[in-house]
Design a protein around this motif. Structure first.
Motif, mmCIF file in Angstrom:
data_model
loop_
_atom_site.group_PDB
_atom_site.id
_atom_site.type_symbol
_atom_site.label_atom_id
_atom_site.label_comp_id
_atom_site.label_asym_id
_atom_site.label_seq_id
_atom_site.Cartn_x
_atom_site.Cartn_y
_atom_site.Cartn_z
ATOM 1 N N MET A 55 0.949 -1.366 0.998
ATOM 2 C CA MET A 55 -0.116 0.038 0.416
ATOM 3 C C MET A 55 1.029 1.029 -0.034
ATOM 4 S SD MET A 55 -2.776 -0.036 2.158
ATOM 5 C CE MET A 55 -2.378 1.473 3.739
ATOM 6 N N ILE A 56 2.216 1.309 0.795
ATOM 7 C CA ILE A 56 3.106 2.615 0.576
ATOM 8 C C ILE A 56 3.730 2.514 -0.260
ATOM 9 C CG2 ILE A 56 5.183 3.432 1.749
ATOM 10 C CD1 ILE A 56 3.911 2.104 4.526
ATOM 11 N N LEU A 57 4.330 1.570 -0.558
ATOM 12 C CA LEU A 57 4.677 1.649 -1.980
ATOM 13 C C LEU A 57 3.819 1.634 -3.390
ATOM 14 C CD1 LEU A 57 7.008 -1.719 -2.463
ATOM 15 C CD2 LEU A 57 7.441 0.663 -2.318
ATOM 16 N N MET A 58 2.570 1.638 -2.883
ATOM 17 C CA MET A 58 1.445 2.118 -4.118
ATOM 18 C C MET A 58 1.277 3.868 -4.028
ATOM 19 S SD MET A 58 0.766 -0.511 -6.169
ATOM 20 C CE MET A 58 -0.541 0.442 -7.481
ATOM 21 N N LEU A 59 1.143 3.908 -2.549
ATOM 22 C CA LEU A 59 0.814 5.586 -2.839
ATOM 23 C C LEU A 59 2.226 6.122 -3.379
ATOM 24 C CD1 LEU A 59 -0.641 5.717 1.150
ATOM 25 C CD2 LEU A 59 -2.032 6.760 -1.344
ATOM 26 N N ALA A 60 3.317 5.867 -3.230
ATOM 27 C CA ALA A 60 4.500 6.551 -3.526
ATOM 28 C C ALA A 60 4.677 6.173 -4.836
ATOM 29 C CB ALA A 60 5.793 5.836 -2.470
ATOM 30 N N LYS A 61 3.909 5.538 -5.525
ATOM 31 C CA LYS A 61 3.808 5.503 -6.479
ATOM 32 C C LYS A 61 3.399 6.312 -7.434
ATOM 33 C CE LYS A 61 2.986 2.016 -10.481
ATOM 34 N NZ LYS A 61 2.787 0.838 -11.101
ATOM 35 N N ILE A 62 1.855 6.864 -7.192
ATOM 36 C CA ILE A 62 0.728 7.459 -7.377
ATOM 37 C C ILE A 62 1.406 9.495 -7.659
ATOM 38 C CG2 ILE A 62 -1.619 9.007 -7.264
ATOM 39 C CD1 ILE A 62 -2.219 5.687 -6.415
ATOM 40 N N PHE A 63 1.615 9.542 -6.174
ATOM 41 C CA PHE A 63 3.031 10.317 -5.675
ATOM 42 C C PHE A 63 3.530 10.578 -6.335
ATOM 43 C CE2 PHE A 63 5.627 12.901 -3.343
ATOM 44 C CZ PHE A 63 5.001 13.990 -3.095
ATOM 45 N N SER A 64 4.212 10.411 -6.979
ATOM 46 C CA SER A 64 5.260 10.484 -8.251
ATOM 47 C C SER A 64 5.099 10.282 -9.397
ATOM 48 C CB SER A 64 6.718 8.876 -8.300
ATOM 49 O OG SER A 64 7.166 8.405 -7.174
ATOM 50 N N GLN A 65 4.086 9.475 -9.730
ATOM 51 C CA GLN A 65 3.287 9.792 -11.125
ATOM 52 C C GLN A 65 2.558 11.078 -11.641
ATOM 53 O OE1 GLN A 65 1.276 6.224 -12.237
ATOM 54 N NE2 GLN A 65 3.096 5.158 -13.224
ATOM 55 N N TRP A 66 1.875 11.339 -10.038
ATOM 56 C CA TRP A 66 1.358 12.797 -10.608
ATOM 57 C C TRP A 66 1.190 13.571 -10.332
ATOM 58 C CZ3 TRP A 66 -5.413 11.526 -8.825
ATOM 59 C CH2 TRP A 66 -5.472 10.531 -10.256
ATOM 60 N N LEU A 67 2.638 14.035 -8.748
ATOM 61 C CA LEU A 67 3.079 15.591 -8.683
ATOM 62 C C LEU A 67 4.399 15.461 -9.201
ATOM 63 C CD1 LEU A 67 1.972 15.050 -4.688
ATOM 64 C CD2 LEU A 67 1.305 17.045 -6.493
#
Lengths: 219, 116
Positions: free
Chosen positions: A125-137
């Motif tokens: 879950m943490i890694l997926m959030l980090a991935k979304i964060f990296s891609q979007w922001l």
């Protein structure tokens, strides 16, 4: 073509003695960067035919990787691999990463392209959030932006002058790969999670996100 | 003179005394000493003659002298924080470069058993 595996280590006395022979057995040369450990990490590493370089003060994984990478370039290695000392990475993946470097300048390991990795639910879950964060922001289109298993041609590594000593170095390296227009390829790698490696991980904090956003705008 | 003014002046005297001692021990530069003493002399002047700030506040269009002091203090503190943050980052970067440079010049080659 000479390959050097750079292993940053901070208080890894429990695991470093197992990780080094796994890499040596595959015929790769090693630089261990002891990042100011207060345990027996450097003494254990000295039992092996490898290069050991020591930070007399703890500086963080980003700094340790930079020291190891620069030393590998200075010593004339052609390929440089970043590899964790806590046993999370599999030595067999090194050869696969190096193989990619014949066609690309950078090879990045990704645990999300591999079905073998049994990622704990909380970690996933943490890694997926980090991935979304990296891609979007941060606009970084990588499948596993927090992966520490990566390989570079020496000429490419020479162009990646990352400055962050802490957890931010992962994102910074990816940013520099894009900025320098380096040809890269992500390949599936297996990551092993056990109690030891999980306990060594940096716990995610909201301040980390802020730091990344602020640096994105400042840079 | 009010009790508050007397307390302020005593505190300023202590701060200035400490600054002089640090200067004599060469722990601070003369420039830092002069700036520090200058700042506290202004504060002392305002404590003795508060009407100065009121006139200044009127001149710049702020209602009360106390408000002017608070605004200026907040702006100065933010600026100082910013400068301290920059200085701290620079020191951290320098320490890191020093640690890395020393490490690079003294590596151990386990194949030849040599310390370089």
């Amino acid at each position: 073509m000479r390959t050097c595996v750079v292993i940053p280590a901070y208080n890894e006395a429990r695991r470093i003695g197992e990780v080094i022979p796994q890499v040596l057995d595959l015929g790769f040369e090693i630089i261990v960067v002891d990042d100011g450990s207060r345990d027996d990490t450097p003494e254990i590493a000295k039992n092996f035919p490898i290069i050991i370089v020591r930070h007399f003060l703890n500086q963080g994984q980003g700094a340790a990787l930079k020291t190891g990478t620069e030393l590998a370039i200075k010593l004339g290695f052609d390929f440089i691999v970043h590899f964790d000392a806590d046993g999370q990475h599999e030595a067999r993946n090194i050869a696969e990463l190096v193989e990619v470097l014949h066609d690309y300048e950078v090879a990045l390991g990704s645990r999300f392209l591999c079905v073998e990795s049994e990622i704990p639910k909380k970690k996933r879950m943490i890694l997926m959030l980090a991935k979304i964060f990296s891609q979007w922001l941060l606009q970084l289109e990588f499948s596993d932006p927090q992966s520490g298993l990566r390989a570079f041609r020496a000429s490419a590594a020479d162009r990646l002058d990352w400055q962050k000593n802490d957890f931010q170095h992962c994102t910074e390296i990816l940013n520099l790969i894009i900025r320098n227009e380096l040809r890269y390829k992500e390949i599936p790698v297996k990551i092993n999670y056990d109690d030891y490696s999980t306990s060594k991980e940096v716990k995610p904090k909201i301040s980390m996100g802020w730091k990344l956003i602020i640096n994105k705008f400042i840079d | 003179m009010t009790i508050f003014q007397i307390i302020i002046l005593i505190l300023i005297a202590i701060v200035c005394f400490k600054a002089v001692r640090k200067l004599l021990k060469k722990e601070i530069s003369f420039l830092l000493f002069a700036s520090w003493i200058g700042l506290w002399l202004i504060v002392a002047l305002i404590a003795i003659f508060p009407s100065i700030v009121n006139r200044l506040a009127d001149f710049v269009g702020i209602g009360r002298g106390v408000d002017l002091i608070i605004y200026l203090s907040i702006i100065s503190l933010f600026y100082m924080l910013f400068k301290i943050n920059l200085r701290q980052n620079k020191i951290e970067k320098n320490i890191s470069e020093l640690v890395r440079k020393i490490a690079m010049e003294n590596y151990h080659d386990g194949k030849t058993k040599d310390d370089v």
